[in-house]
Design a protein around this motif. Structure first.
Motif, PDB file in Angstrom:
ATOM      1  N   GLN A  46     -91.419  19.915  13.101  1.00 53.65           N
ATOM      2  CA  GLN A  46     -92.514  18.969  12.890  1.00 53.65           C
ATOM      3  C   GLN A  46     -93.172  18.593  14.217  1.00 53.65           C
ATOM      4  N   ASP A  47     -92.354  18.355  15.232  1.00 53.46           N
ATOM      5  CA  ASP A  47     -92.881  17.980  16.544  1.00 53.46           C
ATOM      6  C   ASP A  47     -93.765  19.088  17.115  1.00 53.46           C
ATOM      7  N   THR A  48     -93.367  20.339  16.885  1.00 52.92           N
ATOM      8  CA  THR A  48     -94.171  21.478  17.342  1.00 52.92           C
ATOM      9  C   THR A  48     -95.552  21.440  16.713  1.00 52.92           C
ATOM     10  N   ALA A  49     -95.593  21.241  15.399  1.00 55.61           N
ATOM     11  CA  ALA A  49     -96.876  21.196  14.700  1.00 55.61           C
ATOM     12  C   ALA A  49     -97.741  20.039  15.205  1.00 55.61           C
ATOM     13  N   ARG A  50     -97.131  18.875  15.373  1.00 51.43           N
ATOM     14  CA  ARG A  50     -97.888  17.700  15.818  1.00 51.43           C
ATOM     15  C   ARG A  50     -98.419  17.876  17.238  1.00 51.43           C
ATOM     16  N   ARG A  51     -97.614  18.468  18.106  1.00 49.62           N
ATOM     17  CA  ARG A  51     -98.066  18.672  19.491  1.00 49.62           C
ATOM     18  C   ARG A  51     -99.225  19.663  19.555  1.00 49.62           C
ATOM     19  N   HIS A  52     -99.131  20.741  18.788  1.00 46.37           N
ATOM     20  CA  HIS A  52    -100.240  21.698  18.782  1.00 46.37           C
ATOM     21  C   HIS A  52    -101.501  21.066  18.208  1.00 46.37           C
ATOM     22  N   PHE A  53    -101.354  20.205  17.191  1.00 45.86           N
ATOM     23  CA  PHE A  53    -102.517  19.561  16.588  1.00 45.86           C
ATOM     24  C   PHE A  53    -103.305  18.774  17.629  1.00 45.86           C
ATOM     25  N   LYS A  54    -102.590  18.122  18.534  1.00 42.04           N
ATOM     26  CA  LYS A  54    -103.255  17.302  19.551  1.00 42.04           C
ATOM     27  C   LYS A  54    -104.029  18.140  20.565  1.00 42.04           C
ATOM     28  N   ASN A  55    -103.733  19.436  20.614  1.00 40.37           N
ATOM     29  CA  ASN A  55    -104.310  20.251  21.683  1.00 40.37           C
ATOM     30  C   ASN A  55    -105.011  21.503  21.166  1.00 40.37           C
ATOM     31  N   THR A  56    -105.508  21.434  19.916  1.00 38.96           N
ATOM     32  CA  THR A  56    -106.232  22.576  19.367  1.00 38.96           C
ATOM     33  C   THR A  56    -107.277  22.096  18.387  1.00 38.96           C
ATOM     34  N   ASN A  57    -108.280  22.917  18.173  1.00 39.48           N
ATOM     35  CA  ASN A  57    -109.279  22.641  17.133  1.00 39.48           C
ATOM     36  C   ASN A  57    -109.088  23.567  15.942  1.00 39.48           C
ATOM     37  N   GLN A  58    -107.929  24.273  15.918  1.00 39.57           N
ATOM     38  CA  GLN A  58    -107.640  25.222  14.846  1.00 39.57           C
ATOM     39  C   GLN A  58    -106.741  24.577  13.789  1.00 39.57           C
ATOM     40  N   PRO A  59    -106.836  25.031  12.530  1.00 47.74           N
ATOM     41  CA  PRO A  59    -106.030  24.413  11.459  1.00 47.74           C
ATOM     42  C   PRO A  59    -104.542  24.733  11.598  1.00 47.74           C
ATOM     43  N   ILE A  60    -103.714  23.770  11.207  1.00 47.38           N
ATOM     44  CA  ILE A  60    -102.259  23.935  11.190  1.00 47.38           C
ATOM     45  C   ILE A  60    -101.772  23.557   9.802  1.00 47.38           C
ATOM     46  N   TYR A  61    -101.168  24.517   9.116  1.00 50.24           N
ATOM     47  CA  TYR A  61    -100.650  24.309   7.763  1.00 50.24           C
ATOM     48  C   TYR A  61     -99.130  24.208   7.815  1.00 50.24           C
ATOM     49  N   PHE A  62     -98.595  23.164   7.177  1.00 52.36           N
ATOM     50  CA  PHE A  62     -97.153  22.913   7.220  1.00 52.36           C
ATOM     51  C   PHE A  62     -96.560  23.113   5.828  1.00 52.36           C
ATOM     52  N   PHE A  63     -95.305  23.616   5.777  1.00 54.87           N
ATOM     53  CA  PHE A  63     -94.639  23.801   4.497  1.00 54.87           C
ATOM     54  C   PHE A  63     -93.171  23.392   4.587  1.00 54.87           C
ATOM     55  N   LYS A  64     -92.607  23.117   3.412  1.00 53.16           N
ATOM     56  CA  LYS A  64     -91.169  22.896   3.281  1.00 53.16           C
ATOM     57  C   LYS A  64     -90.701  23.680   2.068  1.00 53.16           C
ATOM     58  N   PHE A  65     -89.798  24.641   2.290  1.00 56.80           N
ATOM     59  CA  PHE A  65     -89.330  25.530   1.238  1.00 56.80           C
ATOM     60  C   PHE A  65     -88.036  24.980   0.650  1.00 56.80           C
ATOM     61  N   ALA A  66     -88.022  24.726  -0.667  1.00 51.89           N
ATOM     62  CA  ALA A  66     -86.844  24.102  -1.299  1.00 51.89           C
ATOM     63  C   ALA A  66     -86.343  24.876  -2.514  1.00 51.89           C
ATOM     64  N   PHE A  67     -86.912  26.048  -2.779  1.00 52.59           N
ATOM     65  CA  PHE A  67     -86.549  26.779  -3.986  1.00 52.59           C
ATOM     66  C   PHE A  67     -85.175  27.436  -3.848  1.00 52.59           C
ATOM     67  N   ASP A  68     -84.344  27.246  -4.871  1.00 55.85           N
ATOM     68  CA  ASP A  68     -83.006  27.839  -4.896  1.00 55.85           C
ATOM     69  C   ASP A  68     -82.925  28.737  -6.129  1.00 55.85           C
ATOM     70  N   GLY A  69     -83.175  30.033  -5.899  1.00 54.23           N
ATOM     71  CA  GLY A  69     -83.186  30.978  -7.014  1.00 54.23           C
ATOM     72  C   GLY A  69     -82.211  32.125  -6.799  1.00 54.23           C
ATOM     73  N   ASN A  70     -82.332  33.144  -7.623  1.00 51.42           N
ATOM     74  CA  ASN A  70     -81.401  34.267  -7.591  1.00 51.42           C
ATOM     75  C   ASN A  70     -81.541  35.142  -6.356  1.00 51.42           C
ATOM     76  N   LEU A  71     -82.624  34.953  -5.599  1.00 50.35           N
ATOM     77  CA  LEU A  71     -82.837  35.801  -4.424  1.00 50.35           C
ATOM     78  C   LEU A  71     -82.424  35.135  -3.114  1.00 50.35           C
ATOM     79  N   ASN A  72     -81.852  33.939  -3.173  1.00 50.95           N
ATOM     80  CA  ASN A  72     -81.481  33.229  -1.933  1.00 50.95           C
ATOM     81  C   ASN A  72     -80.262  33.889  -1.281  1.00 50.95           C
ATOM     82  N   MET A  73     -80.479  35.094  -0.750  1.00 50.18           N
ATOM     83  CA  MET A  73     -79.377  35.908  -0.248  1.00 50.18           C
ATOM     84  C   MET A  73     -78.819  35.413   1.078  1.00 50.18           C
ATOM     85  N   TYR A  74     -79.651  34.841   1.930  1.00 45.13           N
ATOM     86  CA  TYR A  74     -79.150  34.423   3.241  1.00 45.13           C
ATOM     87  C   TYR A  74     -78.055  33.379   3.120  1.00 45.13           C
ATOM     88  N   LYS A  75     -78.184  32.513   2.134  1.00 44.40           N
ATOM     89  CA  LYS A  75     -77.148  31.498   1.916  1.00 44.40           C
ATOM     90  C   LYS A  75     -75.807  32.176   1.621  1.00 44.40           C
TER      91      LYS A  75
END
Length: 542
Positions: free
Chosen positions: A404-433
């Motif tokens: 979050q801090d990374t996104a906020r710091r870049h926002f202060k120093n750019t005129n380009q859009p920053i899109y943030f996400f939070k991934f919470a889906f727990d399905g049959n493909l969650n192999m890394y877990k």
């Protein structure tokens, strides 16, 4: 087996026809060299430009990965001749007179804690992403002792961060050759996860990479992470374990360049510290000295680079997973085996981020430890009953706050859009877990990648399943961002949803679960807590 040839600036390559999960056709090119093999005297050195080939290069099969433990088996695999890339594309340029619209390019940098991982299809199959009209590139880079080592003697040309240099060399190859694969060299999105996100973010912090990348996607990591900067004595430590008695850098280099690669990996595995926020790790990125014979890359704190406006001003898509802390489930289990008192976190000072510069046992370190214990466990020593809060703490400490801090710091120093996400889906493909050894519910570290890449250990995706819905919508959003810098899209003439870029004092974000929703300021209480820690003044100056 249908094949196709492409003429690059270095020679002709032959690829193979492939099919995505919907049976759509694309072409795969495996293991195209982007640099000289880093063998012999080139071991530990910066990558060198590739040598053109006279005969047709066979890119119809996968090549050796950079030597490292396999994520599935733990067995050491691969070799040193590994500076190559994979390219996946729907179209190729058959002749110079042919006019084909160039497609947006996504360059993926794989995760693996700088010491493992690879670009093979068993982990990063293109079957999902290649349903979209893009060109996908995966860059193989050196890992562990070969990719993240340094020596003090500036005349030897080993300043550290060889893996980062590899990626930049790969990006230069893409810039010069991707047009032959119908990719647009002026529309390249670099995409990294975890350690790959740290590398991708470091690329964007470098002015010399201005014409190489035009957008960035980073999952669960950034150059600001406390685990994104490591120890400076890694190579000397490994040499000592392998029996090198000299302390002279030139002697150490000669000794290690003459060792078989298996011995080097042995030395790498012997040089280790525990996974703790308070401890920089061996064979990770380092801050470089500016006077090396190699052009310096990482020379100062990334926060300073961003605040001074030196980073590239490009659109960003950034976020993390809801249960990143499950990655540390194995650590908790190991601790319980050793601790008869059932304590899952006996030492809170291990959570003090080492970049803050507070020494263990100092008033500041002790105070942060006490504050953390109070915030997460009401001042009590946590036991297995507090397991959920343990994972929450590790999410916030290792990933959530800094991203979050990374996104906020870049926002202060750019005129380009920053899109943030939070991934919470727990399905049959969650192999890394599952790879990480956890059977608990939630979206663990890197589980989001399983809905962008096909993993060989995952079951086939079922038609019309919720997994397919999540995957399809993520693929559309992510590739739309790569095309235009705006992920939003229309579905049946209606906008899928309005995912706003972040604004001043409003961290808009996309919440990815069975349903996709939008919100503002995820995990705000935890962010505010860690923000107060990172901005804490030394007690002696209060």
């Amino acid at each position: 087996m249908k094949t196709v040839t492409v003429r690059t600036k270095l020679g002709v390559v032959r690829g193979i026809e492939s099919k995505n999960y919907k049976d759509g056709i694309f072409y795969s090119f495996y293991g195209i060299p982007y640099a000289k093999p880093p063998l012999g005297k080139l071991r530990f050195k910066a990558p060198q430009p590739p040598i053109p080939w006279k005969h047709e290069f066979d890119a119809t099969f996968e090549k050796d990965c950079c030597i490292a433990p396999n994520l599935y088996t733990g067995e050491i695999e691969g070799g040193e001749d590994c500076l190559h890339l994979n390219i996946y594309t729907r179209n190729v340029s058959i002749n110079d007179s042919e006019s084909i619209q160039l497609k947006p390019v996504i360059v993926f940098i794989h995760p693996g804690a700088f010491t493992t991982g690879n670009t093979k299809t068993e982990f990063y199959g293109p079957d999902f992403l290649m349903t979209q009209d893009i060109v996908l590139v995966l860059i193989s880079y050196r890992l562990g002792i070969l990719g993240w080592s340094r020596l003090d003697d500036s005349s030897l040309g080993i300043p550290g961060n060889q893996g980062l240099r590899d990626v930049i060399m790969g990006l230069k190859w893409v810039n010069e050759n991707i047009e032959f694969f119908c990719g647009d060299p002026n529309n390249v999105t670099i995409f990294g996860d975890s350690a790959g996100a740290v590398i991708a973010h470091n690329v964007v912090l470098l002015a010399q990479c201005k014409n190489l990348v035009h957008k960035i996607i980073i999952h669960s990591g950034s150059a600001l992470c406390h685990w994104g900067i490591g120890r400076r004595d890694s190579l000397k430590e490994a040499a000592k374990h392998l029996g090198c008695t000299s302390r002279v850098d030139k002697d150490i280099l000669e000794f290690l360049q003459n060792q078989p690669i298996e011995k080097l990996i042995q030395g790498q595995l012997q040089a280790k510290v525990g996974i703790a926020a308070s401890l920089p790790r061996y064979f990770y990125p380092v801050i470089e000295e500016p006077n090396n014979i190699e052009e310096p890359l990482i020379t100062e704190d990334p926060r300073k680079v961003i605040s001074e406006g030196k980073s590239l001003k490009i659109p960003m898509l950034i976020g993390y997973n809801s249960d990143e802390g499950l990655f540390f489930d194995y650590q908790l289990k190991n601790r319980l085996k050793k601790d008869k008192n059932n304590s899952i976190l006996p030492d809170f000072e291990t959570l003090v981020p080492h970049p803050l510069g507070f020494k263990r046992g100092s008033p500041e370190s002790i105070l942060i430890a006490e504050k953390t214990k109070q915030f997460y466990f009401n001042g009590k020593s946590p036991t297995i009953e507090n397991r959920k809060q343990f994972y929450r703490l590790y999410l916030d400490n290792f990933f959530g706050y800094v991203i979050q801090d990374t996104a906020r710091r870049h926002f202060k120093n750019t005129n380009q859009p920053i899109y943030f996400f939070k991934f919470a889906f727990d399905g049959n493909l969650n192999m890394y877990k599952k790879i990480q050894g956890s059977d608990l519910p939630g979206a663990s570290h890197s589980d989001d990648l399983c809905y962008l890449f096909k993993m060989s250990k995952n079951p086939p995706i079922e038609k019309n399943s919720v997994e397919e819905k999540v995957m399809t919508q993520m693929i559309k959003l992510w590739t739309n961002f790569a095309k235009s810098g705006n992920p939003n899209f229309f579905q049946n003439d209606d906008q899928f949803l309005e995912w706003k870029p972040i604004e001043k004092n409003k961290l808009h974000y996309l919440h990815i679960n069975d349903d996709f929703t939008v919100g503002v300021d995820p995990d705000k209480e935890a962010f505010d807590f860690w923000d107060s820690i990172y901005n804490m003044s030394p007690i002696s100056k209060l």
